[in-house]
Design a protein around this motif. Sequence first.
Motif, PDB file in Angstrom:
ATOM      1  N   GLY A   1      43.280  23.091  46.684  1.00 16.74           N
ATOM      2  CA  GLY A   1      43.814  23.916  48.241  1.00 16.74           C
ATOM      3  C   GLY A   1      43.839  25.216  48.066  1.00 16.74           C
ATOM      4  N   VAL A   2      43.922  25.740  46.861  1.00 15.40           N
ATOM      5  CA  VAL A   2      42.559  27.553  47.428  1.00 15.40           C
ATOM      6  C   VAL A   2      42.072  27.853  48.719  1.00 15.40           C
ATOM      7  CG1 VAL A   2      42.003  29.203  45.782  1.00 15.40           C
ATOM      8  CG2 VAL A   2      43.305  27.900  45.109  1.00 15.40           C
ATOM      9  N   SER A   3      43.032  28.510  49.349  1.00 16.45           N
ATOM     10  CA  SER A   3      43.293  29.084  50.773  1.00 16.45           C
ATOM     11  C   SER A   3      41.336  29.723  50.572  1.00 16.45           C
ATOM     12  CB  SER A   3      44.028  29.864  51.768  1.00 16.45           C
ATOM     13  OG  SER A   3      43.428  30.861  52.513  1.00 16.45           O
ATOM     14  N   ASP A   4      40.812  29.888  51.909  1.00 17.00           N
ATOM     15  CA  ASP A   4      39.862  29.842  51.890  1.00 17.00           C
ATOM     16  C   ASP A   4      39.786  32.280  51.691  1.00 17.00           C
ATOM     17  OD1 ASP A   4      38.721  28.170  52.022  1.00 17.00           O
ATOM     18  OD2 ASP A   4      37.946  28.057  53.843  1.00 17.00           O
ATOM     19  N   LYS A   5      40.758  32.041  52.049  1.00 21.55           N
ATOM     20  CA  LYS A   5      41.640  34.199  52.558  1.00 21.55           C
ATOM     21  C   LYS A   5      41.591  34.702  51.384  1.00 21.55           C
ATOM     22  CE  LYS A   5      43.788  32.994  57.163  1.00 21.55           C
ATOM     23  NZ  LYS A   5      43.932  31.314  57.122  1.00 21.55           N
ATOM     24  N   THR A   6      42.162  33.961  50.317  1.00 19.09           N
ATOM     25  CA  THR A   6      42.033  34.735  49.190  1.00 19.09           C
ATOM     26  C   THR A   6      40.666  34.699  48.620  1.00 19.09           C
ATOM     27  OG1 THR A   6      43.399  32.864  48.580  1.00 19.09           O
ATOM     28  CG2 THR A   6      42.973  34.299  46.437  1.00 19.09           C
ATOM     29  N   PRO A   7      41.067  36.658  48.596  1.00 19.75           N
ATOM     30  CA  PRO A   7      39.446  37.454  47.722  1.00 19.75           C
ATOM     31  C   PRO A   7      39.146  37.015  46.716  1.00 19.75           C
ATOM     32  CG  PRO A   7      41.961  38.562  48.069  1.00 19.75           C
ATOM     33  CD  PRO A   7      42.387  37.305  48.841  1.00 19.75           C
ATOM     34  N   GLN A   8      37.953  36.751  46.320  1.00 21.14           N
ATOM     35  CA  GLN A   8      37.191  36.603  44.943  1.00 21.14           C
ATOM     36  C   GLN A   8      36.423  37.129  44.254  1.00 21.14           C
ATOM     37  OE1 GLN A   8      36.669  32.039  44.350  1.00 21.14           O
ATOM     38  NE2 GLN A   8      38.113  31.504  45.418  1.00 21.14           N
TER      39      GLN A   8
ATOM     40  N   ALA B   1      34.154  25.556  42.286  1.00 16.87           N
ATOM     41  CA  ALA B   1      34.742  25.128  43.039  1.00 16.87           C
ATOM     42  C   ALA B   1      35.471  24.264  43.989  1.00 16.87           C
ATOM     43  CB  ALA B   1      32.947  25.664  43.926  1.00 16.87           C
ATOM     44  N   THR B   2      34.675  22.793  43.898  1.00 21.34           N
ATOM     45  CA  THR B   2      35.702  21.728  43.886  1.00 21.34           C
ATOM     46  C   THR B   2      36.764  21.883  43.648  1.00 21.34           C
ATOM     47  OG1 THR B   2      32.928  20.814  43.752  1.00 21.34           O
ATOM     48  CG2 THR B   2      35.125  19.442  43.619  1.00 21.34           C
ATOM     49  N   ILE B   3      36.900  21.884  42.343  1.00 22.04           N
ATOM     50  CA  ILE B   3      38.450  21.432  41.405  1.00 22.04           C
ATOM     51  C   ILE B   3      39.070  23.001  42.859  1.00 22.04           C
ATOM     52  CG2 ILE B   3      39.903  22.839  39.600  1.00 22.04           C
ATOM     53  CD1 ILE B   3      37.600  20.859  37.889  1.00 22.04           C
ATOM     54  N   LEU B   4      38.848  24.132  42.510  1.00 23.47           N
ATOM     55  CA  LEU B   4      39.310  25.386  43.721  1.00 23.47           C
ATOM     56  C   LEU B   4      40.240  24.440  44.632  1.00 23.47           C
ATOM     57  CD1 LEU B   4      38.447  28.825  42.559  1.00 23.47           C
ATOM     58  CD2 LEU B   4      40.622  27.280  41.569  1.00 23.47           C
ATOM     59  N   GLU B   5      38.753  24.078  45.614  1.00 23.84           N
ATOM     60  CA  GLU B   5      38.720  23.380  46.734  1.00 23.84           C
ATOM     61  C   GLU B   5      40.192  22.301  47.011  1.00 23.84           C
ATOM     62  OE1 GLU B   5      36.259  21.268  49.548  1.00 23.84           O
ATOM     63  OE2 GLU B   5      35.300  22.834  48.998  1.00 23.84           O
ATOM     64  N   SER B   6      40.134  21.587  45.451  1.00 19.72           N
ATOM     65  CA  SER B   6      41.274  20.054  45.430  1.00 19.72           C
ATOM     66  C   SER B   6      42.006  20.460  45.184  1.00 19.72           C
ATOM     67  CB  SER B   6      40.716  19.395  44.170  1.00 19.72           C
ATOM     68  OG  SER B   6      41.297  20.210  43.020  1.00 19.72           O
TER      69      SER B   6
ATOM     70  N   SER C   1      49.331  31.239  44.073  1.00 18.33           N
ATOM     71  CA  SER C   1      49.658  31.815  44.353  1.00 18.33           C
ATOM     72  C   SER C   1      49.248  33.291  44.300  1.00 18.33           C
ATOM     73  CB  SER C   1      51.686  32.066  43.992  1.00 18.33           C
ATOM     74  OG  SER C   1      50.871  31.829  42.795  1.00 18.33           O
ATOM     75  N   ALA C   2      47.756  33.742  43.742  1.00 18.63           N
ATOM     76  CA  ALA C   2      47.345  34.559  43.284  1.00 18.63           C
ATOM     77  C   ALA C   2      47.028  35.537  44.760  1.00 18.63           C
ATOM     78  CB  ALA C   2      45.888  34.398  42.611  1.00 18.63           C
ATOM     79  N   ASP C   3      46.617  36.823  44.223  1.00 18.22           N
ATOM     80  CA  ASP C   3      46.466  37.529  45.269  1.00 18.22           C
ATOM     81  C   ASP C   3      44.502  37.899  45.474  1.00 18.22           C
ATOM     82  OD1 ASP C   3      48.482  38.739  46.800  1.00 18.22           O
ATOM     83  OD2 ASP C   3      49.083  39.737  44.786  1.00 18.22           O
ATOM     84  N   LEU C   4      44.604  37.042  44.398  1.00 22.19           N
ATOM     85  CA  LEU C   4      43.167  37.598  43.862  1.00 22.19           C
ATOM     86  C   LEU C   4      42.214  36.548  42.625  1.00 22.19           C
ATOM     87  CD1 LEU C   4      39.872  38.972  43.790  1.00 22.19           C
ATOM     88  CD2 LEU C   4      40.950  40.983  42.175  1.00 22.19           C
ATOM     89  N   ILE C   5      41.634  35.763  43.173  1.00 21.77           N
ATOM     90  CA  ILE C   5      40.714  35.096  41.908  1.00 21.77           C
ATOM     91  C   ILE C   5      39.675  35.451  41.802  1.00 21.77           C
ATOM     92  CG2 ILE C   5      39.831  32.436  42.028  1.00 21.77           C
ATOM     93  CD1 ILE C   5      41.966  31.591  43.866  1.00 21.77           C
TER      94      ILE C   5
END
Length: 424
Positions: free
Chosen positions: A312-319, A305-310, A282-286
Motif C-alpha cells: 500500500g505504498v502511495s504513488d505520491k511517495t517520491p522514489q 515494485a509488486t511488493i511495495l504496491e501490495s 511512513s517514509a518521505d522518500l523511498i
Amino acid sequence: MDHARPITRAWVIHPEIDGANRARDPALALEEAVALAHALPDIDVVGADTVRLRKPDAGRLFGKGKLEELHQAMEAAEVELVLVDGPVTPVQQRNLEKAWGVKLLDRTGLILEIFSDRAATREGVLQVEMAALSYQRTRLVRAWTHLERQRGGLGFVGGPGETQIEADRRAIDDQLVRLRRQLEKVAKTRTLHRAARAKVPFPVVALVGYTNAGKSTLFNRLTGADVMAKDMLFATLDPTMRRVNLPEGGPEVILSDTVGFISDLPTELVAAFRATLEEVLSADLICHVRDISHPETVSQSRDVATILESLGVSDKTPQIEIWNKIDRLPEDARAAAVTQAARQEDVIAISAISGQGLSDLISAIGDKLSDVTHLTEVHLRFAEGRKRAWLFEKELVEAETQTEDGFDLTVRWTARQEARFRAL
C-alpha cells in the motif's frame, strides 16, 4: 558455544515444473535457493539439482526413478537435510523424509528458519513466531522435525534433541491469539515511537530492494553504522534506523534499512512482515536499491515494485532508483550504465563498495526532500518577534500558544525553510 554447533550436510533441489509459466532462468533460481540455504547457520550445501517435472507426484513430488536416483546421490554425500525450493505438501514431506531418511524443509520452512535465526527485535521475533504457527497449522499438526540448534529462541523450535511438537490446532490457535495480543502491544509502542519521531524535524528515507542488492552496505557507507552487511540473503530483518547528516551540505535525515524482498515470498510471510516494512509506508522518500550487475535485475525490480504496491505504498511517495554494484560490471558496460542512468529522471548509478556516484546520490536525495514538509515544535521568546513575524508571513504556523516567557508554535515547513529560519 557457537563453534560447537554441528554442521548439517544439506542438498538443495529446485523443482522446475513444465508449463508452470516460469519467467525465471532455472539455473539462477537454483543459485538463489543455494544462497538462501547459506543464509542458515551451520549448513554445508554438498549438492544442488534442478529437477524437471512434467507433473508433480501427489504423494512424493518426484517420480519413482528420480526418487531413487536422488536417494543414491544423497546417501553417497551423507546428506542430513533436503531443501526443496518450492511448496511441498505435508504428505509429500512425510513420504520424502521416510524414503530418503532425511529431514526436509520446503521454501516456506527454509525462509522461516532464516527469519527465526535473524529476527532481533521483540516485534521481529513475534512476527516470525506467528508466521511459523500459521504455517505449522496448515501442516495439520505434523511434527516439525527441525534442524537442531543451540538457540532456543522460539517456542516452536525445540532445543537439541527435541524434535516433536505435540500441538493440536486448538493449542496453536490459542498461541496465535496470545501472540497477536503481544504484537498489538508492541505495535502500539511502535506507534508511540513513530509519533515521537514525527516531532523530530527530519524526513525519513527508506532503503528498499531485492535481497542482496547492497542496501546494508550503502546504509553503512552513508551512516558509518555497522549493520550486518554480509553477502547473504536476508541479512537484515528488522528495520534499522539512524539519524544521518548527509555529507556535502545535504539535509539531516533518518535513514531506514529494511528487509530484502524476494520473489515468490510465501503469502503467510508477506503478512507477517508487513509491520517490519511499516517504516516504508511512513517514509518521505523511498530509495530502491538494485543490483544492476545481476542477470535478473529487471525481474527483481518488478518483484520489488509488486511488493511495495501490495504493502500500500502511495504513488505520491517520491522514489529514487539506485543502480548499485556498477563496480562488478566490465568497464564498457559500467560506462554505459552510468550514461543510461544519467539520461533518466531519478536514477543514479553507484557503487556502495567503491563510493562511485555517492555524491550524486546525496544531492538527488537533498533535491527530492527539498519539497517535503515536516512538523516542528518551536519555542520563541517575546524578544524574538522578528522570527515570529517571518513564520507568519511565510504562512508556516499551524498552531500557537502563549507561555509565560514567549510562544510555543507548531510549524510545518521544508528542510530549506527551516534552515533559512535557523539562520535568521
